[in-house]
Design a protein around this motif. Structure first.
Motif, PDB file in Angstrom:
ATOM      1  N   UNK A 206       8.652   6.833  -8.661  1.00  0.00           N
ATOM      2  CA  UNK A 206       8.972   5.500  -9.171  1.00  0.00           C
ATOM      3  C   UNK A 206       9.888   4.820  -8.165  1.00  0.00           C
ATOM      4  N   UNK A 207       9.423   3.726  -7.604  1.00  0.00           N
ATOM      5  CA  UNK A 207      10.186   3.016  -6.592  1.00  0.00           C
ATOM      6  C   UNK A 207      10.492   1.595  -7.037  1.00  0.00           C
ATOM      7  N   UNK A 208       9.457   0.861  -7.458  1.00  0.00           N
ATOM      8  CA  UNK A 208       9.645  -0.553  -7.770  1.00  0.00           C
ATOM      9  C   UNK A 208      10.627  -0.735  -8.916  1.00  0.00           C
TER      10      UNK A 208
ATOM     11  N   UNK B   6      10.914  -3.918  -4.174  1.00  0.00           N
ATOM     12  CA  UNK B   6       9.543  -4.271  -4.530  1.00  0.00           C
ATOM     13  C   UNK B   6       8.808  -4.587  -3.226  1.00  0.00           C
ATOM     14  N   UNK B   7       7.495  -4.705  -3.299  1.00  0.00           N
ATOM     15  CA  UNK B   7       6.678  -4.864  -2.094  1.00  0.00           C
ATOM     16  C   UNK B   7       7.027  -6.135  -1.332  1.00  0.00           C
TER      17      UNK B   7
ATOM     18  N   UNK C 137       0.833  -1.212   0.000  1.00  0.00           N
ATOM     19  CA  UNK C 137       0.000   0.000   0.000  1.00  0.00           C
ATOM     20  C   UNK C 137       0.861   1.254   0.000  1.00  0.00           C
ATOM     21  N   UNK C 138       1.959   1.228   0.734  1.00  0.00           N
ATOM     22  CA  UNK C 138       2.871   2.375   0.749  1.00  0.00           C
ATOM     23  C   UNK C 138       3.457   2.585  -0.643  1.00  0.00           C
ATOM     24  N   UNK C 139       3.897   1.502  -1.288  1.00  0.00           N
ATOM     25  CA  UNK C 139       4.456   1.616  -2.639  1.00  0.00           C
ATOM     26  C   UNK C 139       3.399   2.077  -3.637  1.00  0.00           C
ATOM     27  N   UNK C 140       2.159   1.622  -3.477  1.00  0.00           N
ATOM     28  CA  UNK C 140       1.085   2.061  -4.371  1.00  0.00           C
ATOM     29  C   UNK C 140       0.830   3.554  -4.211  1.00  0.00           C
ATOM     30  N   UNK C 141       0.856   4.052  -2.979  1.00  0.00           N
ATOM     31  CA  UNK C 141       0.693   5.487  -2.753  1.00  0.00           C
ATOM     32  C   UNK C 141       1.832   6.283  -3.378  1.00  0.00           C
TER      33      UNK C 141
ATOM     34  N   UNK D  36       9.346  -8.717   3.442  1.00  0.00           N
ATOM     35  CA  UNK D  36      10.231  -9.774   3.957  1.00  0.00           C
ATOM     36  C   UNK D  36      11.285  -9.196   4.884  1.00  0.00           C
ATOM     37  N   UNK D  37      11.916  -8.098   4.456  1.00  0.00           N
ATOM     38  CA  UNK D  37      12.976  -7.497   5.268  1.00  0.00           C
ATOM     39  C   UNK D  37      12.421  -6.815   6.509  1.00  0.00           C
TER      40      UNK D  37
END
Length: 135
Positions: free
Chosen positions: A53-55, A104-105, A42-46, A110-111
């Motif tokens: 651009x993050x992913x 990526x999400x 959800x954070x990455x989608x926001x 995981x981390x």
């Protein structure tokens, strides 16, 4: 076709590789999450909705840990070093665990889980994470 020309032809479309990401003081926070109830996806989608651009981009993933003492910090550093994590002191008595990676999400989740488990085992807390990148 000569061997040298063939290699140049195959490399042409790839572009130059990104230089290694190092926190030299020029990196800026491009995203963060300090709410354990909020999904990393959800954070990455926001962020994507805001045009960030993050992913798939190489960023510095920084986990903010609160560990009880120097012995816990040393143990965390020993356990995380084989996977490329570097621990350093942060402001307010926190410890930063940093690693440059493509984000990526799934990797974030995981981390985050890994850091929460490690901090808890050492008597501390994983407060959240930040993504840092070039401006």
């Amino acid at each position: 076709m000569a061997e040298g020309r063939r290699k140049r032809w195959f490399r042409r479309g790839r572009g130059e590789p990104e230089p290694p990401l190092v926190d030299d003081g020029t990196l800026v926070v491009v995203g963060e999450s300090f709410d354990p109830a909020r999904a990393d996806s959800a954070v990455l989608a926001d962020l994507a909705g805001a045009g960030v651009v993050v992913e798939g981009r190489q960023l510095m993933l920084r986990h903010v840990l609160r560990l009880p003492d120097d012995a816990a910090v040393a143990e965390a550093a020993r356990l995380l070093a084989p996977d490329g994590w570097v621990l350093s002191p942060g402001p307010g008595g926190v410890t930063h665990a940093d690693r440059a990676q493509r984000v990526d999400a799934l990797e974030l989740a995981r981390e985050r889980t890994r850091m929460a488990g490690l901090a808890q085992r050492l008597g501390g807390d994983a407060e959240g994470w930040r993504l840092l990148g070039r401006p």
